[in-house]
Design an enzyme around this catalytic site. Structure first.
Site, mmCIF file in Angstrom:
data_model
loop_
_atom_site.group_PDB
_atom_site.id
_atom_site.type_symbol
_atom_site.label_atom_id
_atom_site.label_comp_id
_atom_site.label_asym_id
_atom_site.label_seq_id
_atom_site.Cartn_x
_atom_site.Cartn_y
_atom_site.Cartn_z
ATOM 1 N N LYS A 32 0.289 -1.010 -0.048
ATOM 2 C CA LYS A 32 0.130 -0.109 0.093
ATOM 3 C C LYS A 32 0.589 1.113 -0.021
ATOM 4 O O LYS A 32 1.049 2.097 -0.842
ATOM 5 C CB LYS A 32 -1.025 0.309 1.447
ATOM 6 C CG LYS A 32 -1.716 -0.924 1.113
ATOM 7 C CD LYS A 32 -2.684 -1.254 2.606
ATOM 8 C CE LYS A 32 -3.403 -2.140 2.587
ATOM 9 N NZ LYS A 32 -4.282 -2.669 3.265
ATOM 10 N N TYR A 48 -5.972 -4.077 -7.124
ATOM 11 C CA TYR A 48 -5.620 -4.834 -5.559
ATOM 12 C C TYR A 48 -5.113 -6.390 -5.024
ATOM 13 O O TYR A 48 -4.317 -6.330 -4.088
ATOM 14 C CB TYR A 48 -6.352 -4.195 -4.595
ATOM 15 C CG TYR A 48 -6.702 -4.273 -3.160
ATOM 16 C CD1 TYR A 48 -5.618 -3.437 -2.616
ATOM 17 C CD2 TYR A 48 -6.776 -5.131 -2.395
ATOM 18 C CE1 TYR A 48 -5.086 -3.499 -1.191
ATOM 19 C CE2 TYR A 48 -6.892 -5.308 -0.776
ATOM 20 C CZ TYR A 48 -6.224 -4.759 -0.678
ATOM 21 O OH TYR A 48 -6.057 -4.421 0.942
ATOM 22 N N TYR A 99 -1.253 -0.127 10.929
ATOM 23 C CA TYR A 99 -2.529 -0.717 11.422
ATOM 24 C C TYR A 99 -3.353 -0.028 12.547
ATOM 25 O O TYR A 99 -2.889 1.538 12.841
ATOM 26 C CB TYR A 99 -3.131 -2.291 11.489
ATOM 27 C CG TYR A 99 -2.662 -2.860 10.473
ATOM 28 C CD1 TYR A 99 -3.052 -2.869 9.351
ATOM 29 C CD2 TYR A 99 -1.678 -4.483 11.208
ATOM 30 C CE1 TYR A 99 -2.062 -3.764 8.019
ATOM 31 C CE2 TYR A 99 -1.893 -4.637 9.935
ATOM 32 C CZ TYR A 99 -1.376 -5.170 8.538
ATOM 33 O OH TYR A 99 -0.720 -5.698 7.755
ATOM 34 N N VAL A 138 -0.528 -8.772 6.040
ATOM 35 C CA VAL A 138 0.063 -10.174 6.946
ATOM 36 C C VAL A 138 0.504 -11.363 6.446
ATOM 37 O O VAL A 138 0.338 -12.429 7.308
ATOM 38 C CB VAL A 138 -1.853 -10.664 6.180
ATOM 39 C CG1 VAL A 138 -2.516 -9.714 7.361
ATOM 40 C CG2 VAL A 138 -2.181 -10.504 5.001
HETATM 41 N N1 GLN Z 1 -4.065 -8.481 1.075
HETATM 42 C C1 GLN Z 1 -4.963 -8.217 2.066
HETATM 43 C C2 GLN Z 1 -6.137 -7.475 2.607
HETATM 44 O O1 GLN Z 1 -7.143 -7.070 2.073
HETATM 45 C C3 GLN Z 1 -3.886 -7.195 2.997
HETATM 46 C C4 GLN Z 1 -3.877 -7.129 4.092
HETATM 47 C C5 GLN Z 1 -2.543 -6.622 5.057
HETATM 48 O O2 GLN Z 1 -1.700 -7.238 4.732
HETATM 49 N N2 GLN Z 1 -2.860 -5.735 5.944
HETATM 50 O O3 GLN Z 1 -6.921 -8.312 3.531
#
Ligand code: GLN
Length: 623
Positions: A77, A201, A253, A271
């Site tokens: 992102k 995305y 986050y 994640v």
């Molecule tokens: N692909 C994941 C999602 O949008 C990315 C999330 C993440 O790494 N926090 O759920």
């Protein structure tokens, strides 16, 4: 805390030893679970553990599973935000995505009241809106642009992990809901299909990277957008701060606040188990370890980054105190140029030399350091007509420092009689350009540039002398024998006698009177013109030791013994000398012992005065 660490030295690099130590320290930390909301992610081996550090000059330290590939996930992102900024400009992007930390989970279904903007580009809603802003209509077009750019950041061709992408797409309805909601609020516009953005995305999140790639991507941000290894510009420097800012406020986050509090570096986690943290201007740290805490951050990743930051004082709010960049400052009555001047001029400069002041600057010139410097100059400028600034030891200069210095010079030179003289400007090219491009014509024409302080001081001395002493004085270019410094106290009879031992010689510009290493068998009395005593330095450049002016002797060493020349003596312009050869001097010693005694006494006095000048200068230069 650092002192108490006794690391077993496995390598000679203390940094490598330290990350090895952290790897050992946390390898048994098995808290947390791999992400399983995307089935394919649940298959990942939970104990992978890699740590990598990449510096802005391309040094990479790594330990553990740094080549193991995993999906970039949310870390993408931050880098995608950079692409959207380049494609649209800041205003248009801000119009669609805010930059407020939300305190919500990454996948929260929440938008700003009223505008409907996602809170920031680091939560899913913002990231989906960002992908929508990236050039291209179809998911392929958008994804190709993202993949190409990410590959530049990593310095190698990256690829898609198709299994994760498909798994993510299959289970991505919550993200689809967010995309439709964005369309509802016109963040994704009426003519745009939100499913194009969402597909791009999912792919963007499923790009496979390893820990080393992440470190390089971070180091590229630390290095103002240029990949330290390939030299490729991956993001325009003006957008790097924007990207780092949202990483700083929202990259972790809903742990973002505590992260800034504890670690103090802009960072982004995903994640997939990756975290990248950036120390702007210096380095990036990346950690890969798939076990996540409840907020979705890698447990070991947080532990490693916290330790690194604490032990090495990397917290950005823990900035070192700025110190004055003035290394040394003196005036021309304390340290004069190596032009050896007549007694009247020497006397004048010993009283008026304080009107010429030199400041030697050092280090990096930023607002913080330069403010201290310009303040000291402003406070010390009373009674000064000539300001010399030496940039030789300046390592860098930023636009704020350029502005401060240029503004100071503009103000000072409003008085016609005030001169600003700069030396070693080749060390600070941006400032040279700044003066040419951004300053008034008056200033760019008025500022004088010299390659060395010695010549700058000489120029100022000569200006001051010609302003204040009779201008006629400077025209007195000829010094007859009876006024020579070696002839002080000689009677007319003795002058006539000495004359009979001398030979008149003239030299033209660029003649070399003698070379270093030659046998010294002549003494010179300079009647007219000037000569320079120079030595060659190891780098091939020449350094002036002295400029001799009429009335002075040079090459006096044969008066006291048999020696070799220690420097070259060159003639910058037409000059005339009386020459006393060693043979004639020996004859004079036998026939006129009293005259010889007077000449040697004068020589002692002259040498003593030069020694005194040198001692005084050492006193000022050795601070
Ligand atoms: N692909 C994941 C999602 O949008 C990315 C999330 C993440 O790494 N926090 O759920």
């Amino acid at each position: 805390m650092l002192e108490s660490l006794r690391l077993s030295a496995q390598t000679s690099s203390p940094v490598q030893n330290y990350i090895n130590y952290l790897h050992d320290k946390y390898i048994n930390l098995k808290e947390g679970n791999v992400a399983d909301y995307i089935p394919e992610l649940a298959k990942v081996y939970p104990d992978w553990f890699g740590i990598c550090l990449a510096s802005v000059d391309g040094k990479i330290y790594e330990v553990g599973d740094t080549n193991q590939s995993f999906t970039i996930q949310s870390i993408s992102k931050a880098f995608a935000y950079g692409i959207a900024l380049e494609d649209n400009g800041l205003d248009k992007v801000i119009d669609k995505v805010s930059v407020e930390p939300s305190g919500d989970a990454f996948n929260s279904i929440s938008l700003e009241e009223g505008s409907g903007r996602p809170f920031n580009p680091m939560i899913n809603a913002g990231a989906i809106a960002v992908v929508n802003l990236i050039q291209g209509v179809t998911p392929e077009q958008k994804f190709n642009r993202i993949l190409e750019r990410f590959s530049q950041y990593a310095g190698r061709a990256l690829s898609l992990d198709r299994n994760v992408y498909e798994s993510e797409s299959k289970t991505g309805d919550r993200n689809r809901a967010i995309a439709w909601m964005l369309k509802n609020f016109n963040i994704i516009e009426a003519h745009q299909d939100p499913m194009n953005a969402i597909d791009a995305y999912f792919r963007q999140c499923s790009i496979a990277v390893n820990c080393r790639d992440l470190a390089l991507m971070g180091a590229t941000l630390a290095n103002s957008g240029t990949n330290p290894l390939t030299g490729q510009v991956c993001l325009e420097p003006k957008y790097v701060t924007n990207v780092l800012s949202v990483m700083g406020t929202s990259g972790m986050y809903n742990y973002a606040g505590e992260w800034v509090f504890r670690v103090g570096l802009p960072a982004k986690s995903g994640v997939g188990g990756g975290i990248v943290a950036v120390l702007p201007g210096r380095l990036a740290i990346s950690v890969f370890s798939p076990r996540l805490d409840k907020l979705g951050n890698s447990v070991r990743g947080i532990a490693v980054c916290s330790d690194l930051s604490a032990n090495f004082d990397l917290h950005l709010f823990n900035a070192p105190t700025s110190t004055s960049p003035i290394r040394l400052s003196h005036n021309a009555s304390q340290v004069s140029s190596s032009r050896l001047r007549s007694p009247i001029e020497v006397d004048f400069l010993s009283k008026q030399g304080q009107r010429i002041r030199l400041y030697e600057l050092q280090g990096n010139l930023t607002f913080s350091t330069t403010e201290i410097c310009v303040r000291e100059i402003v406070e010390g400028v009373k009674g000064i007509d000539f300001l010399i600034i030496d940039f030789k030891r300046v390592l860098g200069i930023d636009p704020a420092a350029c502005w401060l210095l240029a503004n100071l010079f503009e103000n000072l030179t409003e008085s016609d009689s005030f001169e600003v003289v700069l030396t070693h400007l080749d060390s600070v090219r941006p400032f040279e350009d700044y003066i040419q491009e951004k300053c008034s014509d008056r200033l760019s024409q008025k500022v004088k540039l010299f390659i060395e302080n010695d010549f700058a001081i000489e120029w100022c001395e000569t200006q001051l002398i010609s302003r204040e002493l009779s201008p006629l004085h400077l025209l007195e270019e000829f010094c007859p024998l009876q006024e020579q410094q070696l002839c002080v106290g000689l009677s007319e009879e003795e002058i006539r006698c000495l004359h009979s031992f001398l030979e008149l010689r003239s030299y033209s510009a660029d003649d070399v009177i003698c070379h270093k290493g030659e046998k010294a068998d002549e003494v010179f009395f300079l009647l007219k013109g000037e000569v320079m005593v120079v030595i060659s330095l190891q780098d091939g450049k020449q350094k002036r030791l002295a400029t001799i002016t009429p009335g002075m002797a040079f090459g006096e060493i044969p008066l006291v013994g048999i020696f070799e020349r220690t420097a070259d003596i060159i003639v910058p312009r037409h000059s005339e000398c009386y020459v006393l050869s060693k043979v004639q001097f020996e004859r004079l010693s036998v026939e006129q012992p009293a005259l010889k005694g007077k000449i040697l006494t004068n020589l002692c006095r002259i040498l003593f005065e030069r020694l005194r000048k040198a001692n005084k200068e050492i006193e000022f230069l050795c601070h």
